[in-house]
Design a protein around this motif. Structure first.
Motif, short mmCIF file in Angstrom:
data_model
loop_
_atom_site.label_atom_id
_atom_site.label_comp_id
_atom_site.label_asym_id
_atom_site.label_seq_id
_atom_site.Cartn_x
_atom_site.Cartn_y
_atom_site.Cartn_z
N UNK A 123 0.84 -1.20 0.00
CA UNK A 123 0.00 0.00 0.00
C UNK A 123 0.87 1.25 0.00
N UNK A 124 1.91 1.26 0.84
CA UNK A 124 2.84 2.38 0.86
C UNK A 124 3.57 2.53 -0.47
N UNK A 125 3.98 1.40 -1.02
CA UNK A 125 4.78 1.41 -2.23
C UNK A 125 4.03 2.01 -3.41
N UNK A 126 2.71 1.81 -3.44
CA UNK A 126 1.90 2.34 -4.53
C UNK A 126 1.34 3.72 -4.23
N UNK A 127 1.76 4.32 -3.11
CA UNK A 127 1.42 5.71 -2.84
C UNK A 127 0.14 5.94 -2.06
N UNK A 128 -0.40 4.90 -1.38
CA UNK A 128 -1.67 5.06 -0.69
C UNK A 128 -1.56 4.90 0.82
N UNK A 129 -0.36 4.84 1.36
CA UNK A 129 -0.20 4.65 2.80
C UNK A 129 0.41 5.86 3.47
N UNK A 136 5.11 4.64 -8.94
CA UNK A 136 5.74 3.78 -9.95
C UNK A 136 6.91 3.03 -9.31
N UNK A 137 6.63 2.00 -8.52
CA UNK A 137 7.70 1.28 -7.81
C UNK A 137 8.58 0.51 -8.77
N UNK A 138 9.83 0.33 -8.37
CA UNK A 138 10.74 -0.49 -9.16
C UNK A 138 10.41 -1.96 -8.93
N UNK A 139 10.89 -2.81 -9.82
CA UNK A 139 10.62 -4.24 -9.70
C UNK A 139 11.27 -4.82 -8.44
N UNK A 140 12.44 -4.31 -8.08
CA UNK A 140 13.10 -4.83 -6.88
C UNK A 140 12.34 -4.44 -5.62
N UNK A 141 11.84 -3.18 -5.58
CA UNK A 141 11.03 -2.75 -4.43
C UNK A 141 9.74 -3.54 -4.36
N UNK A 263 -2.46 -11.13 -5.11
CA UNK A 263 -1.85 -12.10 -6.03
C UNK A 263 -0.81 -11.47 -6.94
N UNK A 264 -0.95 -10.17 -7.24
CA UNK A 264 0.01 -9.51 -8.14
C UNK A 264 0.87 -8.48 -7.41
N UNK A 265 0.41 -8.01 -6.27
CA UNK A 265 1.12 -6.96 -5.56
C UNK A 265 0.92 -5.59 -6.18
N UNK A 266 -0.01 -5.47 -7.13
CA UNK A 266 -0.25 -4.23 -7.84
C UNK A 266 -1.73 -3.84 -7.72
N UNK A 267 -2.06 -2.59 -8.03
CA UNK A 267 -3.48 -2.20 -8.02
C UNK A 267 -4.30 -3.11 -8.93
#
Length: 289
Positions: A123-129, A136-141, A263-267
């Motif tokens: 949630x934090x990584x995608x800007x909602x926390x 726009x997170x990197x693949x490693x993050x 399942x995807x870790x994405x929105x």
């Protein structure tokens, strides 16, 4: 040409076993305020001598307690304190957050992880926390955040919650519904059996009005949705709506949802603008939506 007839409203009425009893010698009241980054409203009918000021204090106190325990934006909340623990450290949970976490884990198991209360890092990584990163997170993050997110890693024994290592709880998909339920329980305990509780568009109704009418709620329609209105009678029933138009963000010209797929870790990208769920407890309607 014949004018187009307006669409008729859809009306949803739950089955009831017997005619509901309407309150007598009761006057309408309304209380409202702000909580959890949104607003709350309580409507109902109370006897003339009822202490509404005390009721309002009780409601505010309950909401403040839930925020203090479950908000990731409050550094001293039990949730934030747990998220900051090192692997192997533990925390003793008070009754309210324990009840919410237990329900969240039960539904996570029932849904095979479609609902997962450990998506805090994503949630934090995608800007909602509360510690929002760019959208726009990197693949490693993304890989690191996904590795920490798995409801099966929640080590809960009784009221003791142990940090398994980088587990980041996020109860925002259930806490608001729980708060609606707790306020409704407070009203019922005070003898106010006809009421409607709403927090940020999530509602729970009980009883009927003095004229026998139920508490009517209109299902929220996404922007541009031009079909007939849908009205629901909230008699011993809750309603929760989740939609990507509420807290979505425009990134590179595209709308990304604040709802993260475990399942995807994405929105999520499932083509649904909104989902509304009815359930007796609002906490469950909130989660399933």
């Amino acid at each position: 040409r014949r004018a187009r007839s307006p669409a008729l409203n859809r009306v949803l009425i739950p089955p009831i076993a017997a005619p509901p009893e309407a309150p007598r010698s009761a006057a309408p009241f309304e209380l409202n305020g702000a909580t959890m980054g949104t607003s709350w409203t309580v409507r109902g009918f109370a006897p003339a001598a009822f202490d509404l000021a005390r009721l309002e204090r009780d409601v505010v106190s309950m909401l403040d307690l839930i925020v203090q325990q479950m908000s990731p934006w409050v550094a001293t909340s039990e949730l934030s304190r747990f998220n900051a623990l090192a692997a192997g450290e533990h925390i003793l949970l008070p009754r309210e957050i324990l009840e919410v976490l237990q329900t969240a884990l039960t539904i996570a198991a029932e849904s095979d992880g479609a609902f997962d209360p450990t998506l805090g890092a994503l949630v934090n990584l995608w800007g909602f926390g509360p510690n929002a990163a760019p959208n726009t997170p990197t693949q490693s993050d993304l890989a690191a955040a996904r590795a920490s997110a798995n409801w099966r890693r929640v080590a809960l024994s009784g009221a003791t919650l142990t940090q398994a290592g980088d587990v980041q709880l996020d109860l925002n998909g259930i806490a608001k519904g729980y708060a609606v339920d707790r306020i409704a329980a407070c009203l019922t305990a005070a003898g106010l059996t006809s009421h409607l509780v709403e927090i940020g568009g999530e509602l729970r109704g009980a009883g009927v009005k003095p004229d026998g009418e139920p508490w009517w709620a209109e299902i929220e329609a996404p922007p541009g949705f031009d079909r007939a209105r849908t009205l629901a009678a909230l008699y011993a029933l809750s309603l929760a709506t989740s939609g990507d138009y509420r807290r979505g963000e425009i990134v590179n010209g595209a709308l990304i949802s604040h709802t993260i797929s475990p399942s995807t870790g994405a929105p999520i990208e499932n083509g649904l603008a909104a989902v509304t769920v009815f359930h007796p407890p609002c906490m469950h309607a909130d989660v399933y939506a």
